[in-house]
Design a protein around this motif. Structure first.
Motif, PDB file in Angstrom:
ATOM      1  N   UNK A 144      43.287  34.352  37.713  1.00  0.00           N
ATOM      2  CA  UNK A 144      44.282  35.646  37.513  1.00  0.00           C
ATOM      3  C   UNK A 144      44.312  36.750  38.053  1.00  0.00           C
ATOM      4  N   UNK A 145      42.796  36.930  39.547  1.00  0.00           N
ATOM      5  CA  UNK A 145      42.997  37.691  39.738  1.00  0.00           C
ATOM      6  C   UNK A 145      43.773  37.389  41.027  1.00  0.00           C
ATOM      7  N   UNK A 146      43.919  36.020  41.723  1.00  0.00           N
ATOM      8  CA  UNK A 146      45.854  35.767  42.622  1.00  0.00           C
ATOM      9  C   UNK A 146      46.879  36.206  42.175  1.00  0.00           C
ATOM     10  N   UNK A 147      47.547  35.941  40.567  1.00  0.00           N
ATOM     11  CA  UNK A 147      48.416  36.032  40.643  1.00  0.00           C
ATOM     12  C   UNK A 147      48.471  37.346  39.999  1.00  0.00           C
ATOM     13  N   UNK A 148      47.592  38.038  39.221  1.00  0.00           N
ATOM     14  CA  UNK A 148      47.511  39.748  39.218  1.00  0.00           C
ATOM     15  C   UNK A 148      47.671  40.204  40.617  1.00  0.00           C
ATOM     16  N   UNK A 149      46.336  40.139  42.516  1.00  0.00           N
ATOM     17  CA  UNK A 149      47.387  40.504  43.401  1.00  0.00           C
ATOM     18  C   UNK A 149      48.745  40.227  43.479  1.00  0.00           C
ATOM     19  N   UNK A 150      49.279  38.607  43.623  1.00  0.00           N
ATOM     20  CA  UNK A 150      50.506  38.925  43.726  1.00  0.00           C
ATOM     21  C   UNK A 150      51.703  39.556  43.128  1.00  0.00           C
ATOM     22  N   UNK A 151      51.575  39.799  41.914  1.00  0.00           N
ATOM     23  CA  UNK A 151      52.042  40.613  41.191  1.00  0.00           C
ATOM     24  C   UNK A 151      51.860  42.149  41.818  1.00  0.00           C
ATOM     25  N   UNK A 152      50.794  42.592  42.200  1.00  0.00           N
ATOM     26  CA  UNK A 152      50.822  43.622  42.190  1.00  0.00           C
ATOM     27  C   UNK A 152      51.298  44.224  44.219  1.00  0.00           C
TER      28      UNK A 152
END
Length: 185
Positions: A144-152
């Motif tokens: 979740x954190x990794x995908x969230x950071x990629x979106x950011x």
């Protein structure tokens, strides 16, 4: 310009010519995403990048829903778990009945009466660490954190198309699975 102590091709403002950060939204179809090698050169490649970001936004919402579903299953399993009473310790039933905050009441449903004890939860009891739960929870949280950071990072390119794609993916993902998780993100 002279070499400034190993700063390479830095200009006077301290920024490299190759990596200028925009402070306003722009609509270039050649905006790099995540690296210089992922720079769309055609409108088709840009559209592919937009579709990728939409799918990534949907995946983010699916991960949130999956984590909420897993947490619910883990809590249900914990509530159904049987506990062993240790000699010298009061069983839960006796602890409840001797609790000063407990109240004896009669519960009536469909004409059937049952005596119950109503208690107030006074403190939070942390759940024990479990090999079957906590590593999976950690992997889910990391995803979740990794995908969230990629979106950011995609939004931080300040490309309007990338920004709208992330919002679109969030919308579609929430439309599909938003009812399965709380809105903590």
């Amino acid at each position: 310009m002279s070499d400034m102590g190993g700063m390479g091709d830095m200009n006077m403002s301290g920024m490299s010519d190759a990596s200028v950060m925009h402070i306003v939204f722009q609509n270039s179809v050649t905006t790099s995403l995540y690296s210089d090698s992922w720079t769309p050169k055609t409108a088709g490649a840009y559209a592919g990048t937009i579709i990728f970001l939409i799918v990534l936004g949907v995946v983010f919402r699916l991960l949130l829903a999956g984590r909420a579903y897993a947490e619910e299953r883990w809590l249900d399993a914990e509530m159904k778990r049987r506990y062993v009473v240790v000699q010298g310790k009061l069983p839960v039933a006796e602890q409840v009945s001797s609790d000063s905050l407990s109240k004896r009441m009669t519960l009536t449903e469909n004409g059937v009466e049952e005596n119950v004890v109503v208690v107030q939860k006074t403190k939070i009891h942390p759940r024990p660490w479990r090999m079957s739960v906590d590593p999976v929870r950690a992997i889910l949280d990391t995803c979740v954190a990794g995908v969230g950071y990629l979106l950011m990072l995609a939004v931080m390119t300040m490309n309007v198309g990338y920004f709208i794609a992330v919002l679109g993916g969030t919308f579609i993902g929430s439309l599909l699975v938003g009812r399965f998780y709380s809105t903590e993100h």
